[in-house]
Design a protein around this motif. Structure first.
Motif, PDB file in Angstrom:
ATOM      1  N   ARG A  47       0.826  -1.192   0.000  1.00  0.00           N
ATOM      2  CA  ARG A  47       0.000   0.000   0.000  1.00  0.00           C
ATOM      3  C   ARG A  47       0.869   1.255   0.000  1.00  0.00           C
ATOM      4  N   VAL A  48       0.395   2.310  -0.651  1.00  0.00           N
ATOM      5  CA  VAL A  48       1.119   3.584  -0.668  1.00  0.00           C
ATOM      6  C   VAL A  48       0.948   4.259   0.671  1.00  0.00           C
ATOM      7  N   GLY A  49       2.056   4.679   1.263  1.00  0.00           N
ATOM      8  CA  GLY A  49       2.007   5.359   2.543  1.00  0.00           C
ATOM      9  C   GLY A  49       1.929   6.867   2.361  1.00  0.00           C
ATOM     10  N   PRO A  50       2.263   7.650   3.392  1.00  0.00           N
ATOM     11  CA  PRO A  50       2.240   9.113   3.277  1.00  0.00           C
ATOM     12  C   PRO A  50       3.159   9.579   2.161  1.00  0.00           C
ATOM     13  N   ASN A  51       2.727  10.631   1.442  1.00  0.00           N
ATOM     14  CA  ASN A  51       3.442  11.071   0.251  1.00  0.00           C
ATOM     15  C   ASN A  51       4.327  12.287   0.488  1.00  0.00           C
ATOM     16  N   ASP A  52       4.356  12.837   1.716  1.00  0.00           N
ATOM     17  CA  ASP A  52       5.083  14.083   1.939  1.00  0.00           C
ATOM     18  C   ASP A  52       6.557  13.957   1.583  1.00  0.00           C
ATOM     19  N   GLN A  53       7.176  12.845   1.979  1.00  0.00           N
ATOM     20  CA  GLN A  53       8.611  12.710   1.758  1.00  0.00           C
ATOM     21  C   GLN A  53       8.935  12.568   0.276  1.00  0.00           C
ATOM     22  N   VAL A  54       8.140  11.769  -0.452  1.00  0.00           N
ATOM     23  CA  VAL A  54       8.457  11.586  -1.866  1.00  0.00           C
ATOM     24  C   VAL A  54       8.224  12.862  -2.660  1.00  0.00           C
ATOM     25  N   LEU A  55       7.190  13.626  -2.288  1.00  0.00           N
ATOM     26  CA  LEU A  55       6.955  14.878  -3.002  1.00  0.00           C
ATOM     27  C   LEU A  55       8.070  15.881  -2.716  1.00  0.00           C
ATOM     28  N   GLN A  56       8.577  15.904  -1.479  1.00  0.00           N
ATOM     29  CA  GLN A  56       9.680  16.796  -1.157  1.00  0.00           C
ATOM     30  C   GLN A  56      10.940  16.390  -1.913  1.00  0.00           C
ATOM     31  N   ASN A  68       6.053   4.417  -3.116  1.00  0.00           N
ATOM     32  CA  ASN A  68       6.410   5.834  -3.134  1.00  0.00           C
ATOM     33  C   ASN A  68       7.667   6.127  -3.941  1.00  0.00           C
ATOM     34  N   VAL A  69       8.027   5.265  -4.851  1.00  0.00           N
ATOM     35  CA  VAL A  69       9.133   5.516  -5.767  1.00  0.00           C
ATOM     36  C   VAL A  69       8.559   6.072  -7.068  1.00  0.00           C
ATOM     37  N   VAL A  70       9.193   7.125  -7.574  1.00  0.00           N
ATOM     38  CA  VAL A  70       8.748   7.764  -8.809  1.00  0.00           C
ATOM     39  C   VAL A  70       9.893   7.762  -9.804  1.00  0.00           C
ATOM     40  N   ASP A  71       9.670   7.147 -10.975  1.00  0.00           N
ATOM     41  CA  ASP A  71      10.597   7.245 -12.097  1.00  0.00           C
ATOM     42  C   ASP A  71      10.049   8.293 -13.060  1.00  0.00           C
ATOM     43  N   LEU A  80      16.301  12.596 -16.696  1.00  0.00           N
ATOM     44  CA  LEU A  80      15.872  11.245 -16.355  1.00  0.00           C
ATOM     45  C   LEU A  80      16.233  11.003 -14.908  1.00  0.00           C
ATOM     46  N   GLY A  81      15.296  10.465 -14.110  1.00  0.00           N
ATOM     47  CA  GLY A  81      15.624  10.309 -12.708  1.00  0.00           C
ATOM     48  C   GLY A  81      14.675   9.415 -11.963  1.00  0.00           C
ATOM     49  N   ARG A  82      15.010   9.193 -10.721  1.00  0.00           N
ATOM     50  CA  ARG A  82      14.197   8.410  -9.793  1.00  0.00           C
ATOM     51  C   ARG A  82      14.253   9.096  -8.446  1.00  0.00           C
ATOM     52  N   THR A  83      13.122   9.133  -7.762  1.00  0.00           N
ATOM     53  CA  THR A  83      13.060   9.702  -6.421  1.00  0.00           C
ATOM     54  C   THR A  83      12.183   8.825  -5.552  1.00  0.00           C
ATOM     55  N   GLY A  84      12.602   8.651  -4.324  1.00  0.00           N
ATOM     56  CA  GLY A  84      11.869   7.847  -3.368  1.00  0.00           C
ATOM     57  C   GLY A  84      12.049   8.394  -1.977  1.00  0.00           C
ATOM     58  N   GLU A  85      11.561   7.674  -1.004  1.00  0.00           N
ATOM     59  CA  GLU A  85      11.668   8.135   0.374  1.00  0.00           C
ATOM     60  C   GLU A  85      13.123   8.034   0.829  1.00  0.00           C
ATOM     61  N   GLY A  91      24.530  17.061 -16.155  1.00  0.00           N
ATOM     62  CA  GLY A  91      25.298  15.970 -15.567  1.00  0.00           C
ATOM     63  C   GLY A  91      24.413  15.087 -14.733  1.00  0.00           C
ATOM     64  N   VAL A  92      24.912  14.695 -13.556  1.00  0.00           N
ATOM     65  CA  VAL A  92      24.194  13.803 -12.663  1.00  0.00           C
ATOM     66  C   VAL A  92      24.152  14.417 -11.271  1.00  0.00           C
ATOM     67  N   TYR A  93      23.010  14.263 -10.599  1.00  0.00           N
ATOM     68  CA  TYR A  93      22.820  14.798  -9.245  1.00  0.00           C
ATOM     69  C   TYR A  93      22.121  13.732  -8.418  1.00  0.00           C
ATOM     70  N   GLY A  94      22.552  13.561  -7.175  1.00  0.00           N
ATOM     71  CA  GLY A  94      21.920  12.584  -6.310  1.00  0.00           C
ATOM     72  C   GLY A  94      21.972  13.000  -4.860  1.00  0.00           C
ATOM     73  N   GLN A  95      21.052  12.457  -4.080  1.00  0.00           N
ATOM     74  CA  GLN A  95      21.054  12.694  -2.647  1.00  0.00           C
ATOM     75  C   GLN A  95      20.566  11.436  -1.944  1.00  0.00           C
ATOM     76  N   ARG A  96      21.068  11.242  -0.703  1.00  0.00           N
ATOM     77  CA  ARG A  96      20.709  10.065   0.088  1.00  0.00           C
ATOM     78  C   ARG A  96      20.635  10.482   1.538  1.00  0.00           C
ATOM     79  N   GLN A  97      19.566  10.023   2.203  1.00  0.00           N
ATOM     80  CA  GLN A  97      19.347  10.369   3.593  1.00  0.00           C
ATOM     81  C   GLN A  97      19.656   9.178   4.481  1.00  0.00           C
ATOM     82  N   PHE A  98      20.437   9.438   5.539  1.00  0.00           N
ATOM     83  CA  PHE A  98      20.774   8.430   6.535  1.00  0.00           C
ATOM     84  C   PHE A  98      20.347   8.974   7.893  1.00  0.00           C
TER      85      PHE A  98
END
Length: 594
Positions: A54-63, A134-137, A164-169, A193-200
């Motif tokens: 099931r899809v959970g809250p969307n706030d994080q993926v939209l951000q 909540n993954v968006v390609d 071209l990209g992918r974003t998720g929680e 070029g290429v841009y990425g971010q990762r949350q820990f």
């Protein structure tokens, strides 16, 4: 019984080729007769009996989408009842065909347009696959083609944007057009070029690598470049402390190289730079405080090697009726970075106050002291200009006795002294009276200004100006029903007179615009725009007159598509034997959105 997938194959211009798209739930996709995973996923064996997600809250993926997609449309996420992926594809095709009739006394010096028949086409596409977790390609692209040299001067095709990209929680990655915006002193630019971010947890890591060029065609060696290419790289680590404090550190670098095709030889030496910064952002209730420090090192083979430093701090507090802001910015002229907001050689301090003195009166003040320095080079020493500036504003609401009326007053004074101890002074005053109602809007602004300078006394002058606008809307709207037709008329005029104090000569400039609009539901709209103006020259030369008209008829078609017919005429510098030009354009446009 499994749900049947539906497919649509669309023919688009050869620049994009043919795209095979799937609409509806994607569970066991069969594309071209072969099993395929959801869009953007690697090839994997099909898993049997996989439970629904099931899809959970969307706030994080939209951000995350907003951070990595850099201005793209934010998708509307919704959970399919069967837990399947949803694919959305939106786009548009715009085609113009038009005929130009151009007359110019100075040829290409007066107008870039040429006589003849031309076309212009553009394609935009936004493809998104929204997964239940909540993954968006996404894939976005925009292209333009034209045989009109005034539109595309060097190549009949242009790739405007691609991503071209992918974003998720907690993570995102983008390839193509990127816009890393780390901070004011580090990285804030557009690149390819290429841009990425990762949350820990409470730590987020960002990184990018790419090239800065005028357009994609420069990188593909299709068109020549007028400037060096820049290889750019950067990284950022930020950490949250509770809900109020965010800290970060950045590192970035660039190096210059010649483009594959150079319009002219590069005489300036190739340079390379490295910079690092550390900063924080604190927010608690009505108080905010941000600060950053940075250092840089620039090398160009010993010609102008240098090191620079920069520091900024800004604070603000707002109460019920009072707001206070203050800041200090110090950026060496020798400082280099990848931020377009960090202009070298700026040293300034400011204090500002907003005070709601009464429900009908708001007062604003801003005091600023600044010093702008230039970088010393082999041909000249460093120079500077010290400036003290004061801005005062008052916004007055004339109250319930005069609904819709408002008055604004502003006074700006500035005094500057350069490195040669030559002084300049400037003062400007303006007053604006506005009126607004559901059917009518109008405004009148008058202004006076004076400039004196010991550097160039021949340019000492006074300026008087005014502007006026009025607009009226008409419709058959009823209290319980929307209008079936609307119409509007808007008029805008400006005037400015400048008098030279030393010689007494003066120049006048006046411009006006009249816009007539009308729309009938189901039929379309008809719009007429008339423009004009005249400029008198202080040296006794002929007055430069301008006239223009534009007529557009828009006819709605199925969905969001429209068809437009338009005619435009423009006459500039009328009666001038050297500068006159006349441009007449007649065309039609088809916009198809899906």
């Amino acid at each position: 019984m499994p749900q049947k997938n539906t497919f649509r194959r669309l023919a688009v211009p050869s620049m994009l080729g043919s795209l095979l798209l799937c609409h509806g739930p994607l569970q066991a996709q069969q594309l071209m007769g072969q099993p395929q995973p959801p869009l953007g996923q690697p090839q994997q064996p099909q898993q049997q009996g996989r439970p629904q997600v099931r899809v959970g809250p969307n706030d994080q993926v939209l951000q995350s989408w907003q951070q990595s997609n850099m201005g793209g449309a934010v998708p509307a996420l919704s959970a399919n009842e069967d837990g399947s992926t949803r694919v959305d594809w939106h786009g548009g095709v715009t085609v113009d065909t038009y005929n130009n009739d151009i007359q110019s006394a100075g040829g290409a010096m007066n107008t870039p347009l040429r006589s003849g028949s031309f076309y212009r086409g553009s394609v935009t596409s936004d493809l998104r696959a929204i997964h239940p977790d909540n993954v968006v390609d996404y894939f976005q692209v925009g292209m333009t083609t034209s045989d009109d040299k005034a539109v595309l001067s060097q190549n009949p095709y242009q790739l405007n944007n691609v991503q071209l990209g992918r974003t998720g929680e907690g993570y995102s990655v983008a390839v193509g057009d990127i816009a890393p915006n780390f901070s004011s002193l580090s990285s804030a630019l557009g690149a390819r070029g290429v841009y990425g971010q990762r949350q820990f947890g409470d730590i987020t890591v960002h990184g990018f690598s790419g090239q800065v060029a005028e357009n994609w065609e420069v990188l593909s060696s299709t068109v020549p470049s007028n400037q060096y290419l820049r290889e750019v790289h950067g990284a950022k680590v930020e950490k949250m402390f509770g809900n109020n404090l965010r800290t970060y550190a950045t590192a970035q670098a660039f190096s210059e190289r010649e483009a594959p095709l150079m319009a002219q030889p590069g005489y300036a030496p190739l340079g390379a730079s490295r910079s690092m910064s550390a900063g924080f952002q604190y927010q608690r209730d009505q108080f905010s405080l941000v600060g950053e420090m940075a250092g840089s090192s620039f090398e160009d083979g010993g010609n102008a090697d240098r090191q620079g430093r920069a520091a900024i701090v800004d604070a603000g507090w707002r109460g019920e009726t009072v707001g206070v802001r203050a800041g200090y910015h110090h950026i060496d002229a020798e400082f280099t970075s990848l931020s377009l907001a960090a202009q070298p050689g700026i040293h300034e301090a400011y204090v500002g106050v907003d005070w709601m003195a009464a429900p009908w009166l708001t007062l604003t003040s801003d005091v600023r002291k600044s010093k702008n320095s230039t970088l010393a080079n082999a041909f000249s020493d460093s120079t500077f200009v010290d400036t003290d500036a004061l801005t005062l504003r008052a916004n007055i609401n004339l109250g319930p006795e005069h609904p819709g009326w408002g008055l604004s007053l502003q006074q700006v004074t500035a005094q500057s002294t350069d490195s040669a101890e030559q002084a300049s002074r400037r003062g400007d005053f303006s007053a604006t009276l506005n009126y607004a109602s559901p059917e009518l809007i109008s405004g009148l602004t008058i202004g006076q200004g004076k400039i004196t300078s010991e550097v160039s006394p021949f340019s000492d002058s006074t300026t008087e100006s005014w502007s006026f606008n009025i607009g009226r809307n008409f419709s058959n709207a009823q209290p319980d029903a929307a209008p079936t037709w609307t119409a509007g008329v808007n008029f805008f005029a400006t005037s400015q007179t400048q008098r030279l104090l030393l010689t007494g000569d003066e120049s006048n400039n006046i411009n006006y615009t009249l816009a007539l609009t009308s729309q009938v539901v189901g039929w379309g709209s008809l719009n007429l725009l008339l423009t004009g103006g005249e400029t008198t020259q202080p040296n006794g030369g002929p007055s430069l007159r301008v006239r223009g008209a534009q007529l557009e008829a828009l006819i709605p078609m199925r969905g969001q598509s429209t068809f437009k017919l338009y005619a435009r005429t423009s006459r500039r510098n009328i009666d001038d034997p050297l500068l006159s030009a006349q441009e007449d354009v007649l065309g039609m446009q088809l916009i198809y959105n899906f």
